[in-house]
Design an enzyme around this catalytic site. Structure first.
Site, short mmCIF file in Angstrom:
data_model
loop_
_atom_site.label_atom_id
_atom_site.label_comp_id
_atom_site.label_asym_id
_atom_site.label_seq_id
_atom_site.Cartn_x
_atom_site.Cartn_y
_atom_site.Cartn_z
CD GLU A 192 -2.85 -1.09 2.46
OE1 GLU A 192 -3.69 -1.97 2.57
OE2 GLU A 192 -2.73 -0.16 3.29
CB CYS A 208 3.08 7.35 3.41
SG CYS A 208 3.61 6.10 4.60
CB CYS A 251 6.98 -4.92 8.55
SG CYS A 251 8.34 -4.16 9.49
CB CYS A 302 6.06 -2.71 16.23
SG CYS A 302 7.78 -2.24 15.96
CB CYS A 309 2.80 -1.70 13.63
SG CYS A 309 3.00 -1.43 11.86
CD GLU A 353 13.65 -0.58 9.60
OE1 GLU A 353 14.58 0.12 9.18
OE2 GLU A 353 12.81 -0.19 10.45
CG HIS A 374 7.23 3.84 18.95
ND1 HIS A 374 6.59 4.95 18.45
CD2 HIS A 374 7.59 3.08 17.88
CE1 HIS A 374 6.55 4.86 17.12
NE2 HIS A 374 7.15 3.76 16.76
CB CYS A 413 1.47 6.36 11.49
SG CYS A 413 3.01 5.69 12.11
#
Length: 407
Positions: free
Chosen positions: A118, A131, A138, A142, A145, A221, A279, A399
């Site tokens: 995306e 973006c 990924c 996390c 996410c 990443e 974070h 995000c």
């Protein structure tokens, strides 16, 4: 050097990191994968004169042409074959979702092997930002996410990364995003752009007619797909017609903190902005929220970010998703402020991000008052702090929400 874990298929177990992408068939070779010299060689290997490479580059990067019929400076007899060999289709649209009265577009793409990725295109009063994704899925895992929870499908090629930006430029050329008046941006309700990521040359009340800012904050990443990500950045910044001719200052590379790759990026000589997704300022919590912290601790990641600033002169952004009752305590704001200022003044900017909802998540965004207190405590340390705009959250385009789900 310790060996990296083998890639997994399907969602990872909690805390598991995946550095090695699963092996799948390579994407077709594309002009944007190659340097100008490599393009000339590729054209000559196909039996054509080397200058045809420059013509193809001009059509792709500068004129944004898709159809061979429009490439009238190429001989008709070889036009289709040249395009098939060096400008193959890389991204096939699956669907496009619209938000913010048409000023935000999320595109879902199918790659040649069926993998889904995306990208999100956003117009602001004085800039257009995209973006982009650098991996399908990924491997950083996390837990807040959606992309990380899906696991890593594969790395994207440099050309697949670049094509997201080229497609966005085509959309802008055809009027896909409406103009926004710059005189009353607050009335437009499309977010504050008073941070530092507006590229040079982004002027005019309607904003630029090409993408001015690229953020590697989509799926993946990027520093775990280092070679392709750097190749894409070079294609974005190479002067036209060899590339898109963008300013490196309009490009932001986001990372969860792959310390050796941050140092490698600093040595590339490309002054992109580094965004460190931190974070949490303490190792105990960050081990849980950002599993890469089990490899490189908070202080190691911040030290690498500071070295990046020293090498490039580019102010670093610290990304901090504010999660209710998890990482939004005042003492954590103070700890973050102390850690950042201990390394100097003027080198860093903090972007708190209200946590965006993802399916099945046990966490939610911090209360507005808590968010404001967190911001004020950081500013008390003299650290520029701007709450990140959450464009596209209603279409799962903000995000942490990109999961390439199909209807």
């Amino acid at each position: 050097m310790t060996s990296l874990p083998e890639p997994t298929v399907g969602p990872p177990v909690p805390g598991q990191l995946t550095f090695n992408a699963p092996r799948r068939g390579k994407p077709p070779r594309h002009l944007a994968d190659l340097s100008p010299a490599e393009r000339k060689a590729a054209v000559e290997e196909l039996g054509h004169k080397g200058f045809r490479a420059k013509q193809l580059s001009t059509h792709y990067f500068e004129r944004l042409v898709e159809s061979p019929e429009e490439m009238t400076d190429l001989p008709k007899a070889v036009r289709d074959q040249l395009v098939a060999d060096l400008l193959p289709t890389l991204l096939t649209p699956v669907r496009t979702l619209e938000a913010d009265r048409g000023a935000t577009l999320k595109s879902v793409w199918r790659l040649h092997d069926g993998a889904l990725v995306e990208s999100v295109l956003m117009r602001y009063p004085k800039r257009v930002t995209i973006c982009i994704s650098s991996q399908a899925g990924c491997g950083m895992n996390c837990p807040f996410c959606a992309t990380g929870q899906a696991g890593l499908t594969r790395n994207m090629s440099a050309a697949e990364i670049v094509e997201q930006v080229v497609d966005a430029n085509r959309k802008l050329r055809h009027g896909a995003l409406p103009a926004i008046g710059a005189t009353h941006p607050a009335e437009a309700g499309l977010g504050d752009e008073a941070d530092e990521d507006t590229a040079e040359g982004s002027t005019g009340s309607a904003g630029p007619e090409r993408v001015s800012n690229v953020v590697f904050m989509g799926m993946g990443e990027a520093l775990a797909n280092y070679k392709a990500a750097i190749g894409a950045i070079r294609r974005l910044t190479d002067p036209t017609p060899d590339g898109l001719g963008m300013s490196a200052r309009g490009i932001t590379m986001s990372t969860v903190g792959l310390v050796p790759a941050i140092d490698k990026l600093a040595a590339e000589g490309i002054p992109v902005t580094l965004a460190l997704s931190l974070h949490a300022p303490d190792d105990e919590l960050r081990d849980e929220l950002v599993p890469i912290n089990t490899r490189w601790k908070v202080d190691e990641a911040i030290d690498a970010a500071y070295r990046y600033f020293e090498a490039t002169g580019r102010r670093v952004s610290i990304e901090y998703a504010l999660i209710k009752d998890i990482n939004d305590q005042a003492w954590r704001a103070d700890l973050l402020g102390k850690k950042l200022t201990a390394r100097g003044k003027g080198w860093v900017h903090v972007n708190p991000i209200p946590l965006n909802p993802t399916p099945g998540s046990k966490w939610t965004a911090s209360r507005r008052g808590v968010e404001q207190q967190f911001v004020e405590r950081l500013r008390a340390y003299g650290i520029p702090t701007t709450v990140r705009d959450t464009r596209g959250s209603d279409i799962d385009g903000a995000c942490g929400q990109l999961a390439a789900a199909t209807p």
